[in-house]
Design a protein around this motif. Structure first.
Motif, PDB file in Angstrom:
ATOM      1  N   ALA A   1       0.828  -1.208   0.000  1.00 25.66           N
ATOM      2  CA  ALA A   1       0.000   0.000   0.000  1.00 25.66           C
ATOM      3  C   ALA A   1       0.861   1.257   0.000  1.00 25.66           C
ATOM      4  CB  ALA A   1      -0.925  -0.001   1.218  1.00 25.66           C
ATOM      5  N   ALA A   2       1.941   1.242   0.775  1.00 24.65           N
ATOM      6  CA  ALA A   2       2.808   2.416   0.854  1.00 24.65           C
ATOM      7  C   ALA A   2       3.461   2.709  -0.487  1.00 24.65           C
ATOM      8  CB  ALA A   2       3.875   2.205   1.930  1.00 24.65           C
ATOM      9  N   VAL A   3       3.922   1.669  -1.161  1.00 22.38           N
ATOM     10  CA  VAL A   3       4.608   1.866  -2.438  1.00 22.38           C
ATOM     11  C   VAL A   3       3.624   2.280  -3.532  1.00 22.38           C
ATOM     12  CG1 VAL A   3       5.901   0.717  -4.274  1.00 22.38           C
ATOM     13  CG2 VAL A   3       6.490   0.304  -1.870  1.00 22.38           C
ATOM     14  N   THR A   4       2.538   1.538  -3.672  1.00 26.42           N
ATOM     15  CA  THR A   4       1.613   1.810  -4.773  1.00 26.42           C
ATOM     16  C   THR A   4       0.851   3.117  -4.589  1.00 26.42           C
ATOM     17  OG1 THR A   4      -0.077   0.434  -3.698  1.00 26.42           O
ATOM     18  CG2 THR A   4       1.329  -0.625  -5.348  1.00 26.42           C
ATOM     19  N   SER A   5       0.732   3.585  -3.353  1.00 28.41           N
ATOM     20  CA  SER A   5       0.037   4.855  -3.131  1.00 28.41           C
ATOM     21  C   SER A   5       0.925   6.056  -3.414  1.00 28.41           C
ATOM     22  CB  SER A   5      -0.469   4.937  -1.686  1.00 28.41           C
ATOM     23  OG  SER A   5       0.612   5.039  -0.772  1.00 28.41           O
ATOM     24  N   ARG A   6       2.235   5.844  -3.449  1.00 28.49           N
ATOM     25  CA  ARG A   6       3.169   6.955  -3.634  1.00 28.49           C
ATOM     26  C   ARG A   6       3.868   6.943  -4.992  1.00 28.49           C
ATOM     27  NH1 ARG A   6       0.615   7.958   0.309  1.00 28.49           N
ATOM     28  NH2 ARG A   6       1.364   8.819   2.288  1.00 28.49           N
ATOM     29  N   ALA A   7       4.036   5.778  -5.586  1.00 24.30           N
ATOM     30  CA  ALA A   7       4.742   5.678  -6.867  1.00 24.30           C
ATOM     31  C   ALA A   7       3.847   4.994  -7.894  1.00 24.30           C
ATOM     32  CB  ALA A   7       6.041   4.887  -6.698  1.00 24.30           C
ATOM     33  N   PRO A   8       3.596   5.637  -9.034  1.00 25.15           N
ATOM     34  CA  PRO A   8       2.714   5.055 -10.057  1.00 25.15           C
ATOM     35  C   PRO A   8       3.435   3.993 -10.885  1.00 25.15           C
ATOM     36  CG  PRO A   8       3.538   7.171 -10.813  1.00 25.15           C
ATOM     37  CD  PRO A   8       4.075   6.984  -9.413  1.00 25.15           C
ATOM     38  N   LEU A   9       3.862   2.917 -10.235  1.00 27.07           N
ATOM     39  CA  LEU A   9       4.645   1.897 -10.929  1.00 27.07           C
ATOM     40  C   LEU A   9       3.858   1.234 -12.052  1.00 27.07           C
ATOM     41  CD1 LEU A   9       6.426   0.185  -7.899  1.00 27.07           C
ATOM     42  CD2 LEU A   9       7.488   1.579  -9.675  1.00 27.07           C
ATOM     43  N   ALA A  10       2.642   0.798 -11.746  1.00 24.20           N
ATOM     44  CA  ALA A  10       1.847   0.116 -12.769  1.00 24.20           C
ATOM     45  C   ALA A  10       1.559   1.040 -13.941  1.00 24.20           C
ATOM     46  CB  ALA A  10       0.540  -0.394 -12.159  1.00 24.20           C
ATOM     47  N   GLU A  11       1.247   2.300 -13.655  1.00 22.95           N
ATOM     48  CA  GLU A  11       0.944   3.253 -14.722  1.00 22.95           C
ATOM     49  C   GLU A  11       2.174   3.533 -15.576  1.00 22.95           C
ATOM     50  OE1 GLU A  11       0.217   3.532 -11.608  1.00 22.95           O
ATOM     51  OE2 GLU A  11      -1.970   3.702 -11.463  1.00 22.95           O
ATOM     52  N   ALA A  12       3.336   3.673 -14.923  1.00 20.75           N
ATOM     53  CA  ALA A  12       4.557   3.956 -15.669  1.00 20.75           C
ATOM     54  C   ALA A  12       4.944   2.788 -16.560  1.00 20.75           C
ATOM     55  CB  ALA A  12       5.695   4.281 -14.701  1.00 20.75           C
ATOM     56  N   VAL A  13       4.884   1.575 -16.003  1.00 20.77           N
ATOM     57  CA  VAL A  13       5.256   0.393 -16.784  1.00 20.77           C
ATOM     58  C   VAL A  13       4.230   0.124 -17.875  1.00 20.77           C
ATOM     59  CG1 VAL A  13       5.619  -2.101 -16.686  1.00 20.77           C
ATOM     60  CG2 VAL A  13       6.542  -0.631 -14.879  1.00 20.77           C
ATOM     61  N   GLY A  14       2.956   0.114 -17.509  1.00 16.74           N
ATOM     62  CA  GLY A  14       1.919  -0.169 -18.491  1.00 16.74           C
ATOM     63  C   GLY A  14       1.857   0.872 -19.584  1.00 16.74           C
ATOM     64  N   GLY A  15       1.953   2.145 -19.210  1.00 19.09           N
ATOM     65  CA  GLY A  15       1.925   3.209 -20.207  1.00 19.09           C
ATOM     66  C   GLY A  15       3.121   3.159 -21.133  1.00 19.09           C
ATOM     67  N   GLY A  16       4.279   2.788 -20.581  1.00 23.59           N
ATOM     68  CA  GLY A  16       5.477   2.707 -21.405  1.00 23.59           C
ATOM     69  C   GLY A  16       5.420   1.594 -22.429  1.00 23.59           C
ATOM     70  N   LEU A  17       4.636   0.564 -22.153  1.00 28.10           N
ATOM     71  CA  LEU A  17       4.588  -0.594 -23.045  1.00 28.10           C
ATOM     72  C   LEU A  17       3.504  -0.493 -24.108  1.00 28.10           C
ATOM     73  CD1 LEU A  17       5.109  -3.444 -20.438  1.00 28.10           C
ATOM     74  CD2 LEU A  17       6.750  -2.625 -22.126  1.00 28.10           C
TER      75      LEU A  17
END
Length: 216
Positions: free
Chosen positions: A87-103
């Motif tokens: 929760a701490a990581v996904t609430s602060r860093a848009p990892l899924a959005e960055a990876v998914g958007g990049g692909l």
């Protein structure tokens, strides 16, 4: 006997830490489960300690102490420490959005590398990713739980087929290694290259991994 105390106005009255006439004790003020900002305070404390000590070194009690809450609230909001980490990581860093958007679309290798490394360069997101790396390296549970949350979301955004997930995993391993060398170990010459130089040199290799072996 009820002990009397003198207020600033000079009046006396029962001490606030003694039972009142009805036999009840006044409760101290403080954070309660419904107080605004309690959840955010826990997330901030968790990220700080995960980044500083890693997953194993950051105890639930220490996180609660940093947030000024009872440890039971962490279980109330997040279930366990691994749930809090995700929760701490996904609430602060848009990892899924960055990876998914990049692909999305063609040429995803360059966009993926740029999006991922740009988060490391960001003064607010960089510490979040530091917490991710230190925790994932030290705890298989933390890494597995975070991957289970991020990879399906990123795959859905990018519209990846199941057979393409292997390439995404290998690309992620490449990016992970570069990030550790560049931002945590500050190892030359990787740390001395500009962001554009790293993207230019790394993107073709990541793209090749994403594309997979050529047919025939």
């Amino acid at each position: 006997m009820v002990r009397m105390t003198r207020s600033r106005s000079g009046q006396t009255g029962p001490n606030s830490d003694q039972p009142d006439g009805g036999g009840t004790r006044r409760r101290p003020t403080g954070r309660r489960p419904g107080d605004s900002g309690t959840r955010e305070a826990i997330l901030d404390s968790a990220l700080s300690l995960f980044a500083d000590r890693g997953f194993e070194g950051a105890s639930v009690r220490a996180i609660a102490r940093g947030a000024g809450v009872d440890p039971a609230l962490i279980r109330h909001f997040f279930g366990d420490k691994a749930g809090l980490f995700v929760a701490a990581v996904t609430s602060r860093a848009p990892l899924a959005e960055a990876v998914g958007g990049g692909l999305e679309g063609s040429g995803g290798g360059e966009r993926l590398v740029r999006a991922y490394l740009s988060m490391w360069e960001d003064p607010e997101l960089g510490p979040v990713l530091t917490a991710v790396v230190r925790s994932a390296v030290a705890s298989q549970e933390a890494g597995t739980r975070l991957s289970a949350a991020v990879v399906p979301a990123a795959s859905s955004i990018a519209g990846l087929r199941p057979e393409e997930l292997g390439g995404l995993g290998l690309a992620g391993a490449q990016l992970f290694g570069v990030a550790v060398a560049r931002y945590l170990l500050c190892a030359p010459p990787v740390a001395e290259l500009s962001l554009e130089e790293v993207v230019a040199r790394l993107a073709p290799a990541v793209q090749e991994v994403l594309d997979g072996p050529a047919d025939g």
